[in-house]
Design an enzyme around this catalytic site. Structure first.
Site, PDB file in Angstrom:
ATOM      1  N   LYS A  83     -12.413  33.846 -11.559  1.00 44.25           N
ATOM      2  CA  LYS A  83     -13.725  34.462 -12.582  1.00 44.25           C
ATOM      3  C   LYS A  83     -13.929  35.550 -11.772  1.00 44.25           C
ATOM      4  O   LYS A  83     -13.799  37.102 -13.007  1.00 44.25           O
ATOM      5  CB  LYS A  83     -14.498  33.769 -12.563  1.00 44.25           C
ATOM      6  CG  LYS A  83     -14.009  32.324 -13.568  1.00 44.25           C
ATOM      7  CD  LYS A  83     -15.023  31.770 -14.552  1.00 44.25           C
ATOM      8  CE  LYS A  83     -14.738  30.623 -15.644  1.00 44.25           C
ATOM      9  NZ  LYS A  83     -14.138  29.375 -14.221  1.00 44.25           N
ATOM     10  N   GLU A 105     -20.115  35.261 -23.257  1.00 44.79           N
ATOM     11  CA  GLU A 105     -20.178  34.039 -23.338  1.00 44.79           C
ATOM     12  C   GLU A 105     -20.128  32.664 -22.465  1.00 44.79           C
ATOM     13  O   GLU A 105     -19.450  33.608 -21.455  1.00 44.79           O
ATOM     14  CB  GLU A 105     -19.923  33.141 -25.001  1.00 44.79           C
ATOM     15  CG  GLU A 105     -18.201  32.640 -24.666  1.00 44.79           C
ATOM     16  CD  GLU A 105     -17.626  33.789 -24.699  1.00 44.79           C
ATOM     17  OE1 GLU A 105     -17.673  34.912 -24.451  1.00 44.79           O
ATOM     18  OE2 GLU A 105     -16.391  33.314 -23.213  1.00 44.79           O
ATOM     19  N   SER A 370      -8.721  27.572  -6.885  1.00 44.57           N
ATOM     20  CA  SER A 370      -9.277  28.544  -7.960  1.00 44.57           C
ATOM     21  C   SER A 370     -10.845  28.629  -8.096  1.00 44.57           C
ATOM     22  O   SER A 370     -11.664  30.067  -7.465  1.00 44.57           O
ATOM     23  CB  SER A 370      -9.468  27.623  -9.556  1.00 44.57           C
ATOM     24  OG  SER A 370      -9.983  26.756  -9.542  1.00 44.57           O
TER      25      SER A 370
END
Ligand code: PLP
Length: 388
Positions: A83, A105, A370
């Site tokens: 991310k 968010e 990931s």
């Protein structure tokens, strides 16, 4: 920039949001061609986030699978997941366009933490909207964000979870777009967000291509990645869309795709509008969003990025799924054989190649790892009935 992917994508946003989206597209297009911007981002990705990440040959696990398994080690990045590739990019856009504040968010908190990190690094204020229920469930991540100077806004409306947090963050953005940047967490939302997030995550596939050529002298036969919103998958796939490489997106089958307790959106969803995009959704016949479930919070989203909906509809990517129990078996298998504890999200991708190993016999397969599983240790212990 392309606003649509086949019939999917678009800007299903209230009219008063349109100037902000137009401005974002113009700002982003300009910065893409700006050498100063690209240099700054690349230097942060290298020296701060830890790129390039290794492409690791799983030499212990491969023989029992019957194919060569390579793991793209996004789990080794600062913050523990992919991310940060995206949040560093978007927060740098915010900074270089003179914004004072970024908002985001978050559901389980992972995107909130990644945004808080990027905002701290680049010296911007950060506000993270989070459903009140999630604030309670994820107190550790809330504190982590606060330690980095972010303000966590607890959202008390609706079901007090992710979708309510998104509504509240959008509402706030509407009235503050001049000095506030909305940092999107995956390849979702109205155009241009899906394209921006895909571009920032494409570094994953770019590196895979270079590394696999160096190691094996050719392209892989398949690339496999888990799909929540779809950012790590599209990031891994993007460089290979025009190549003869199997691209496999693994969704969360939860307790089973026929139980209703899953989030296999590409596999089972239908077309509709959510969060500013036309895409595949888990919805009932009235267009109301169905509750979704996965043991991995990061995959628990009832929509999916519009470009993935398109790529799946034209059969360029394969949409498949793996369930909670298969995920947990994959976690144990990778931990015991290679000493790597994967995030529950990433373990879904691994679970798929394990259970379908015959399909990949003698092939060269890259699984995108990931994220790392440290954040999931309590969930894993609960699942196996271990009291910590
Ligand atoms: C958030 C997250 C995901 C799911 O998001 P995508 O946008 O589908 O990549 C997958 N893996 C990890 C480790 C995550 O934190």
């Amino acid at each position: 920039m392309k606003k649509k992917y086949g019939v999917y994508g678009g800007q299903y946003a209230p009219e008063i949001l349109m100037p902000a989206l137009k401005q974002l597209e113009a700002d982003y297009s300009r910065l893409c061609g700006d050498e100063g911007f690209r240099d700054k981002l690349n230097s942060m990705l290298t020296d701060y986030a830890g790129r390039p990440t290794p492409l690791y040959f799983a030499e212990n696990l491969s023989p029992s699978l019957g194919f060569d398994l390579f793991l793209k080690r996004e789990d080794l990045l600062h913050s523990g997941a992919h991310k940060i590739n995206n949040t560093l990019g978007q927060v740098l856009v915010a900074k270089q366009t003179g914004r004072k504040r970024v908002i985001a968010e978050t559901g389980a908190g992972q995107h909130g933490v990644a945004t808080a990190i990027a905002a701290a690094k680049l010296g911007l204020e950060c506000e993270v909207y989070m459903g009140a229920k999630d604030v309670k469930r994820q107190s550790l991540n809330v504190f982590r964000m606060e330690l980095m100077g972010a303000h966590v806004k607890s959202v008390e409306s609706g079901s007090k979870t992710l979708k309510d947090a998104i509504n509240e963050a959008l509402r706030h953005w509407l009235s503050n777009a001049k000095d506030t940047f909305y940092c999107m967490g995956s390849v979702v939302g109205p155009h241009p967000y899906p394209a921006i997030v895909r571009d920032f995550q494409s570094v994953i596939g770019f590196e895979i291509k270079k590394q696999v050529k160096e190691k094996k002298g050719r392209l892989p036969d398949a690339i496999v990645a888990c799909v929540g919103g779809g950012s790590n998958a599209l990031g891994a796939f993007n460089e290979f869309l025009g190549e003869d490489v199997r691209l496999v997106g693994v969704e969360a089958a939860g307790e089973g795709v026929d139980t209703g307790k899953h989030c296999a959106t590409l596999c089972t969803g239908s077309d509709g509008v959510l969060h500013g995009m036309y895409t595949k959704l888990l919805q009932d016949s009235f267009g109301q969003i169905n509750p979704s479930h996965s043991i991995s919070a990061g995959l628990d989203y009832p929509g999916v990025g519009p470009q993935l909906s398109h790529l799946s509809s034209i059969n360029r990517i394969e949409a498949v799924s793996a369930g909670d129990s298969e995920c947990m078996d994959a976690v144990k298998m990778l931990a015991e054989s290679e000493g790597i504890l994967p995030a529950l999200e990433s373990a879904h991708a691994l679970a798929y190649v394990i259970k379908n190993k015959n399909e990949f016999k003698d092939k060269l397969v890259v699984v995108n790892l990931s994220g790392r599983g440290d954040k999931d240790v309590q969930t894993i212990a609960d699942y196996f009935g271990v009291d910590l």
